[in-house]
Design an enzyme around this catalytic site. Structure first.
Site, PDB file in Angstrom:
ATOM      1  N   GLN A 125      18.809  -4.980 -47.469  1.00 26.05           N
ATOM      2  CA  GLN A 125      19.915  -5.584 -48.208  1.00 26.05           C
ATOM      3  C   GLN A 125      20.696  -4.518 -48.978  1.00 26.05           C
ATOM      4  O   GLN A 125      20.182  -3.929 -49.926  1.00 26.05           O
ATOM      5  CB  GLN A 125      19.329  -6.609 -49.193  1.00 26.05           C
ATOM      6  CG  GLN A 125      20.341  -7.247 -50.108  1.00 26.05           C
ATOM      7  CD  GLN A 125      19.669  -8.242 -51.054  1.00 26.05           C
ATOM      8  OE1 GLN A 125      18.486  -8.124 -51.355  1.00 26.05           O
ATOM      9  NE2 GLN A 125      20.434  -9.218 -51.514  1.00 26.05           N
ATOM     10  N   GLY A 126      21.941  -4.301 -48.570  1.00 25.96           N
ATOM     11  CA  GLY A 126      22.749  -3.274 -49.227  1.00 25.96           C
ATOM     12  C   GLY A 126      23.751  -3.863 -50.191  1.00 25.96           C
ATOM     13  O   GLY A 126      24.961  -3.941 -49.910  1.00 25.96           O
ATOM     14  N   TYR A 127      23.291  -4.278 -51.328  1.00 25.61           N
ATOM     15  CA  TYR A 127      24.178  -4.819 -52.367  1.00 25.61           C
ATOM     16  C   TYR A 127      24.382  -3.780 -53.486  1.00 25.61           C
ATOM     17  O   TYR A 127      25.471  -3.312 -53.737  1.00 25.61           O
ATOM     18  CB  TYR A 127      23.573  -6.090 -52.991  1.00 25.61           C
ATOM     19  CG  TYR A 127      23.739  -7.371 -52.197  1.00 25.61           C
ATOM     20  CD1 TYR A 127      24.168  -7.377 -50.876  1.00 25.61           C
ATOM     21  CD2 TYR A 127      23.444  -8.604 -52.781  1.00 25.61           C
ATOM     22  CE1 TYR A 127      24.287  -8.565 -50.170  1.00 25.61           C
ATOM     23  CE2 TYR A 127      23.568  -9.794 -52.084  1.00 25.61           C
ATOM     24  CZ  TYR A 127      23.992  -9.774 -50.770  1.00 25.61           C
ATOM     25  OH  TYR A 127      24.119 -10.947 -50.096  1.00 25.61           O
ATOM     26  N   SER A 128      23.256  -3.463 -54.199  1.00 18.88           N
ATOM     27  CA  SER A 128      23.365  -2.665 -55.418  1.00 18.88           C
ATOM     28  C   SER A 128      23.915  -1.267 -55.163  1.00 18.88           C
ATOM     29  O   SER A 128      23.665  -0.667 -54.115  1.00 18.88           O
ATOM     30  CB  SER A 128      21.997  -2.529 -56.087  1.00 18.88           C
ATOM     31  OG  SER A 128      21.465  -3.790 -56.356  1.00 18.88           O
ATOM     32  N   SER A 131      15.599  -1.885 -50.768  1.00 12.83           N
ATOM     33  CA  SER A 131      14.195  -2.058 -50.394  1.00 12.83           C
ATOM     34  C   SER A 131      14.027  -1.940 -48.900  1.00 12.83           C
ATOM     35  O   SER A 131      14.823  -2.488 -48.125  1.00 12.83           O
ATOM     36  CB  SER A 131      13.688  -3.434 -50.833  1.00 12.83           C
ATOM     37  OG  SER A 131      13.717  -3.523 -52.226  1.00 12.83           O
ATOM     38  N   GLU A 172      17.282 -17.693 -50.866  1.00  8.80           N
ATOM     39  CA  GLU A 172      16.027 -17.117 -51.316  1.00  8.80           C
ATOM     40  C   GLU A 172      15.157 -18.149 -52.039  1.00  8.80           C
ATOM     41  O   GLU A 172      13.946 -18.075 -52.016  1.00  8.80           O
ATOM     42  CB  GLU A 172      16.355 -15.969 -52.282  1.00  8.80           C
ATOM     43  CG  GLU A 172      15.260 -14.944 -52.375  1.00  8.80           C
ATOM     44  CD  GLU A 172      15.769 -13.654 -53.010  1.00  8.80           C
ATOM     45  OE1 GLU A 172      16.916 -13.628 -53.483  1.00  8.80           O
ATOM     46  OE2 GLU A 172      15.003 -12.688 -53.014  1.00  8.80           O
ATOM     47  N   ASN A 224      15.781 -10.463 -66.300  1.00 13.52           N
ATOM     48  CA  ASN A 224      15.492 -11.583 -67.212  1.00 13.52           C
ATOM     49  C   ASN A 224      16.680 -11.897 -68.108  1.00 13.52           C
ATOM     50  O   ASN A 224      16.938 -13.060 -68.422  1.00 13.52           O
ATOM     51  CB  ASN A 224      14.258 -11.261 -68.062  1.00 13.52           C
ATOM     52  CG  ASN A 224      12.972 -11.639 -67.341  1.00 13.52           C
ATOM     53  OD1 ASN A 224      12.969 -11.826 -66.119  1.00 13.52           O
ATOM     54  ND2 ASN A 224      11.883 -11.749 -68.086  1.00 13.52           N
TER      55      ASN A 224
HETATM   56  C1  FAD Z   1      11.868  -2.983 -56.946  1.00 12.83           C
HETATM   57  C2  FAD Z   1      13.313  -3.217 -56.772  1.00 12.83           C
HETATM   58  C3  FAD Z   1      13.805  -3.554 -55.528  1.00 12.83           C
HETATM   59  C4  FAD Z   1      15.182  -3.736 -55.332  1.00 12.83           C
HETATM   60  N1  FAD Z   1      15.652  -4.041 -54.089  1.00 12.83           N
HETATM   61  C5  FAD Z   1      16.993  -4.138 -53.876  1.00 12.83           C
HETATM   62  C6  FAD Z   1      17.515  -4.327 -52.579  1.00 12.83           C
HETATM   63  O1  FAD Z   1      16.767  -4.403 -51.609  1.00 12.83           O
HETATM   64  N2  FAD Z   1      18.844  -4.410 -52.409  1.00 12.83           N
HETATM   65  C7  FAD Z   1      19.712  -4.338 -53.462  1.00 12.83           C
HETATM   66  O2  FAD Z   1      20.903  -4.448 -53.245  1.00 12.83           O
HETATM   67  N3  FAD Z   1      19.262  -4.160 -54.735  1.00 12.83           N
HETATM   68  C8  FAD Z   1      17.920  -4.047 -54.955  1.00 12.83           C
HETATM   69  N4  FAD Z   1      17.442  -3.836 -56.241  1.00 12.83           N
HETATM   70  C9  FAD Z   1      18.397  -3.660 -57.329  1.00 12.83           C
HETATM   71  C10 FAD Z   1      18.401  -4.784 -58.355  1.00 12.83           C
HETATM   72  O3  FAD Z   1      19.056  -5.908 -57.864  1.00 12.83           O
HETATM   73  C11 FAD Z   1      19.060  -4.236 -59.620  1.00 12.83           C
HETATM   74  O4  FAD Z   1      18.203  -3.249 -60.153  1.00 12.83           O
HETATM   75  C12 FAD Z   1      19.312  -5.283 -60.658  1.00 12.83           C
HETATM   76  O5  FAD Z   1      20.294  -6.175 -60.230  1.00 12.83           O
HETATM   77  C13 FAD Z   1      19.713  -4.674 -62.009  1.00 12.83           C
HETATM   78  O6  FAD Z   1      20.757  -3.758 -61.867  1.00 12.83           O
HETATM   79  P1  FAD Z   1      20.670  -2.288 -62.499  1.00 12.83           P
HETATM   80  O7  FAD Z   1      19.379  -1.696 -62.047  1.00 12.83           O
HETATM   81  O8  FAD Z   1      21.902  -1.587 -62.176  1.00 12.83           O
HETATM   82  O9  FAD Z   1      20.554  -2.517 -64.041  1.00 12.83           O
HETATM   83  P2  FAD Z   1      21.773  -2.861 -65.052  1.00 12.83           P
HETATM   84  O10 FAD Z   1      22.569  -3.971 -64.496  1.00 12.83           O
HETATM   85  O11 FAD Z   1      22.478  -1.614 -65.430  1.00 12.83           O
HETATM   86  O12 FAD Z   1      20.961  -3.395 -66.284  1.00 12.83           O
HETATM   87  C14 FAD Z   1      20.420  -2.545 -67.311  1.00 12.83           C
HETATM   88  C15 FAD Z   1      19.977  -3.436 -68.455  1.00 12.83           C
HETATM   89  O13 FAD Z   1      21.115  -4.125 -68.988  1.00 12.83           O
HETATM   90  C16 FAD Z   1      20.896  -5.516 -68.978  1.00 12.83           C
HETATM   91  N5  FAD Z   1      22.165  -6.214 -68.716  1.00 12.83           N
HETATM   92  C17 FAD Z   1      23.053  -5.978 -67.738  1.00 12.83           C
HETATM   93  N6  FAD Z   1      24.049  -6.861 -67.774  1.00 12.83           N
HETATM   94  C18 FAD Z   1      23.802  -7.683 -68.815  1.00 12.83           C
HETATM   95  C19 FAD Z   1      24.464  -8.824 -69.375  1.00 12.83           C
HETATM   96  N7  FAD Z   1      25.598  -9.324 -68.862  1.00 12.83           N
HETATM   97  N8  FAD Z   1      23.898  -9.419 -70.439  1.00 12.83           N
HETATM   98  C20 FAD Z   1      22.738  -8.946 -70.972  1.00 12.83           C
HETATM   99  N9  FAD Z   1      22.078  -7.898 -70.500  1.00 12.83           N
HETATM  100  C21 FAD Z   1      22.597  -7.269 -69.415  1.00 12.83           C
HETATM  101  C22 FAD Z   1      19.886  -5.737 -67.869  1.00 12.83           C
HETATM  102  O14 FAD Z   1      19.155  -6.947 -68.062  1.00 12.83           O
HETATM  103  C23 FAD Z   1      19.006  -4.526 -68.003  1.00 12.83           C
HETATM  104  O15 FAD Z   1      18.032  -4.755 -68.973  1.00 12.83           O
HETATM  105  C24 FAD Z   1      16.058  -3.639 -56.434  1.00 12.83           C
HETATM  106  C25 FAD Z   1      15.551  -3.315 -57.690  1.00 12.83           C
HETATM  107  C26 FAD Z   1      14.202  -3.110 -57.880  1.00 12.83           C
HETATM  108  C27 FAD Z   1      13.697  -2.758 -59.237  1.00 12.83           C
END
Ligand code: FAD
Lengths: 353, 390
Positions: B123-126, B158, B241, B363
């Site tokens: 999944q290429g989202y992030s 992932s 999901e 969360n």
């Molecule tokens: C083990 C693992 C597997 C993953 N697999 C994939 C995958 O296969 N494909 C894919 O596309 N992505 C994947 N991800 C990415 C995942 O979806 C992102 O890590 C997640 O959405 C959070 O984004 P970020 O890491 O950029 O953190 P950020 O969005 O930068 O968040 C940093 C902190 O800020 C807080 N925050 C952000 N926005 C807000 C808000 N509006 N209000 C309050 N708090 C906020 C967050 O809760 C967090 O505590 C994976 C991540 C992990 C850890």
């Protein structure tokens, strides 16, 4: 209709919520309670029992009830919990009905259950089989009861007897309680003549575990009703209250706290509904989980509600403190939290500490 | 019990044995590098027997299984100790999306490989600057000579290292912002324009990766929906999901819980009243997850929409994180020791569960979603971004 309820349940919920809302909001129920100093609102009781016929929700249809069992009682208790209506349903419609239904003769049931269902008489259960003394401490709602069911030890047997509340020598001492919407009384029958007791049945010790279990489901349902009301009040208030030029509901700190309240309530709700429909073999465990989670959730949510209201939440005028006090009371009503988890742990490990 | 479940149980008994024995209970999160080759073989085994995509309509090779049957299937799989599924992203996320929004040609091209357990997806989202605020993605796609040409970077992808394809959310309209102008593309990983670099996680393993696109290509047919539909498709995919897999996941949780109880018994911490209370509380949480999932499924079966489903992600992720902490406290000082220099199952649980509260919507994001959708509180002020659902 949403699981696990059917149309009968929904009908009761609708009828009750209208009635109780009227009592709570328009009738200024809570205010009347602490003005009168009595944890019993006779008017509300008459509407609830006589007009709506709700006392018999768990009484079998053969004896004038609606036969809806634990789940029906869950609906009633949720609604009562959300209004804090000061009526003795938990004791009369709960324990007393359960004990009579399980052990009384058909004739006794025929005579008493329909009257209870119609709200003509109400009773409480006072447990007396544990100690040596002929009294029961902290028996809820005993001061307004027409009769008392007493458990007492006779040699190795436990007898359940019926006693008219007007019996000479019976002492019922009503105590002031922190939560003014439910009374606690000391009941003393040591001076009552033996001939005034009517034997209803003889039971084993574990009989009362089942009875308490059913009451715990009801209590847990009251908790989710109360907690939901606290959250609703908080959402309503937060959307009105403006600080820093915006509604406080738009602050993330408030939103997240409300979200946490929602998680607690819905988790507890799942547990309560599951306990109400659990099979016999799953019941004990399901009830412990429901009771522990619902009482804990209610207390946390009621406390959070006060916090999110600011100063007004701390006032006597505003009803939140009543929910907070009821939540506190429920934490220790049919056993304390640590005891629930202790019993669960004993089950999990198959041993006792 | 459904016929399907009974048949599947029989099949697991006769097929999940022999050389596959070592996969029992393996490849859970934090352990996905276990036996990579054998796990792909196991996927093919399942695929050949028709156990992949049972919920798809029969016209696409599925069994049209009901929600109940899928739940039973997942429970049965977990019961038999089946390993983490290498193909779950393709099977449970992409396939339903293709079935709902794809062309007949896409269905014919991509569903069979997923079904056979021979083609794997990630999944290429992030992206580095688009996490919770997914709509901030920058990866670009332009149509050129009947091909989409893609440049940019994905991160936290992932299983990219074991995958054949990636579905990519990219920006097609230059200068577009937020949810607008996005495309949803199906891209082969094995090509000169794509580089995959594993990222080492705090669990020591590399379940996720960086994926770099430098003029990577896919056919102009490999777009689901139209230009501008990308956001809608991406969100719909996340919606698939929910639900059926959660009960299977709970069986895995129950296994982990049991292991902790057994350890507490054998090392004496079961005599510690505080540990006992926490174990009881954890057990209650496990049951409540099940009760809540059943409530949601019952309602879905009747076509009712209910709100308790919103608590699912934050409830299980927080519960699982707490379980990891409980596991360490039950182990006591032994929690420090790496036997044979490797993390044990419980140590992996402790470390990997820190990510449960991050991926799939953190969360904090879950709380935003609950507040805004379930409780209808005001939306977050935002700088052009949009709260991510998954
Ligand atoms: C083990 C693992 C597997 C993953 N697999 C994939 C995958 O296969 N494909 C894919 O596309 N992505 C994947 N991800 C990415 C995942 O979806 C992102 O890590 C997640 O959405 C959070 O984004 P970020 O890491 O950029 O953190 P950020 O969005 O930068 O968040 C940093 C902190 O800020 C807080 N925050 C952000 N926005 C807000 C808000 N509006 N209000 C309050 N708090 C906020 C967050 O809760 C967090 O505590 C994976 C991540 C992990 C850890």
């Amino acid at each position: 209709m949403v699981y696990p309820f059917n149309s009968d349940h929904e009908m009761i919920r609708e009828a009750l919520s209208g009635f109780l809302q009227d009592w709570y909001e328009n009738g200024k129920g809570p205010e009347r309670i602490y003005k009168s100093g009595k944890a019993f609102d006779r008017e509300a009781w008459s509407g609830f029992s006589h007009d709506l016929g709700m006392v018999g929700v768990a009484i079998s249809e053969d004896f004038g009830g609606s036969g809806l069992g634990d789940l029906g009682r869950v609906v009633v208790m949720e609604e009562l919990g959300s209004s804090l209506c000061a009526i003795p349903f938990l004791t009369t419609g709960g324990q007393v009905v359960d004990i009579i239904s399980k052990i009384a003769t058909k004739q006794f049931k025929k005579e008493y259950l329909p009257k209870i269902a119609r709200g003509e008489i109400q009773g409480v259960f006072s447990s007396g089989h544990v100690g040596k003394e002929k009294k029961c401490i902290n028996s809820p709602n005993a001061d307004t009861a027409d009769f008392i069911l007493i458990s007492r030890l006779n040699d190795k047997l436990i007898e359940v007897v019926f006693l008219d509340a007007s019996a000479p020598g019976l002492k019922i001492n009503s105590k002031k309680t922190m939560d003014p919407t439910r009374s606690f009384c000391d009941v003393d029958w040591s001076q009552v003549s033996d001939t005034d007791f009517l034997l209803i049945g003889t039971v084993e010790l574990d009989f009362f575990e089942g009875i308490i279990s059913q009451s715990q489901i009801a209590l847990a349902a009251e908790c989710i009703g109360g907690a939901q009301k606290c959250l609703d009040m908080t959402l309503e208030y937060a959307s009105q209250r403006v600080q820093f030029g915006r509604s406080i509901a738009s602050f993330q700190a408030i939103k997240h706290r409300c979200a946490d309240m929602f998680v607690l309530i819905e988790a507890a709700r799942s547990a309560v509904y599951a306990a109400a429909v659990a099979t016999d073999s799953e019941k004990t465990e399901a009830v412990l989980i429901a009771k522990a989670n619902a009482t804990e959730a209610y207390f946390k949510v009621a406390g959070d509600a006060i916090q999110l209201h600011g100063g007004i939440g701390f006032t006597w005028e505003y009803p939140l403190h009543l929910f907070f006090k009821r939540a506190r009371a429920n934490r220790t009503m049919f056993g304390v939290l640590s005891e629930d988890y202790k019993l669960l742990a004993d089950n999990i490990f198959g041993d006792k500490l | 019990m459904s016929n399907l479940r009974i048949n599947f149980s029989k099949w697991m008994k006769t097929h999940f044995c022999g050389e596959y024995e070592c996969l029992r209970g393996r490849a859970t999160p934090g352990d996905e590098d276990a036996f990579p080759g054998l796990r792909l073989k196991w996927e093919r085994e399942m695929g050949t027997a028709g156990w992949i995509g049972i919920g798809w309509p029969t016209e696409y090779g599925g069994k049209g299984a009901s929600l109940d049957e899928i739940v039973g299937f997942n429970e049965e799989y977990a019961c038999h100790g089946g390993p983490g599924r290498a193909g779950h992203i393709g099977e449970t996320l992409l396939a339903p999306t293709i079935i709902a929004f794809g062309t007949e040609q896409q269905k014919a091209r991509y569903l069979p490989g997923i079904k056979a357990g021979t083609e794997f997806w990630c999944q290429g989202y992030s992206e580095p600057n688009a996490g919770s605020d997914l709509s901030n993605i920058k990866t670009k796609a332009r149509l050129e000579n009947n091909q989409w040409v893609i440049s940019g970077q994905k991160i936290w992808t992932s299983l990219a290292m074991d995958s054949d394809y990636i579905f990519v959310l990219a920006r097609a309209d230059e200068g577009s912002k937020g949810r607008h102008g996005l495309v949803f593309l199906l891209v082969q990983l094995n090509q000169p324009g794509i580089k995959i670099r594993p990222i080492k996680q705090m669990s020591g393993t590399s379940e996720f990766n960086e994926v770099f696109f430098d003029e990577a290509v896919c056919s102009h047919d490999d777009i689901i929906g139209d230009v501008g539909d990308g956001w809608k498709i991406a969100m719909a995919l996340l919606g698939f999901e929910r639900g059926a897999s959660t009960l299977g996941q709970q069986m895995t949780f129950a296994d982990e819980f049991r292991q902790i109880v057994d350890l507490a018994k054998s090392n004496g911490s079961a005599k510690n009243p505080l540990i006992r209370q926490r174990i009881a509380k954890s057990y209650a949480g496990l049951k409540i997850m099940r009760f809540t999932a059943l409530r949601t499924l019952e309602a879905a079966e009747k076509g009712e929409t209910t709100k308790e489903g919103y608590i699912s992600k934050i409830f299980w992720s927080s519960w699982h994180r707490d379980l990891g902490e409980l596991a360490m406290d039950v182990m006591g000082n032994e929690a420090e020791i790496l036997v044979n220099g490797e993390y044990s199952k419980l140590q992996k649980l402790f470390l990997f569960s820190r990510s449960d509260t991050i991926y799939g919507g953190t969360n904090q994001i879950q709380r935003n979603i609950i507040a805004e959708r379930a409780l209808e509180m005001p939306k977050e002020p935002r700088g052009g971004g949009t709260v991510r659902e998954g």
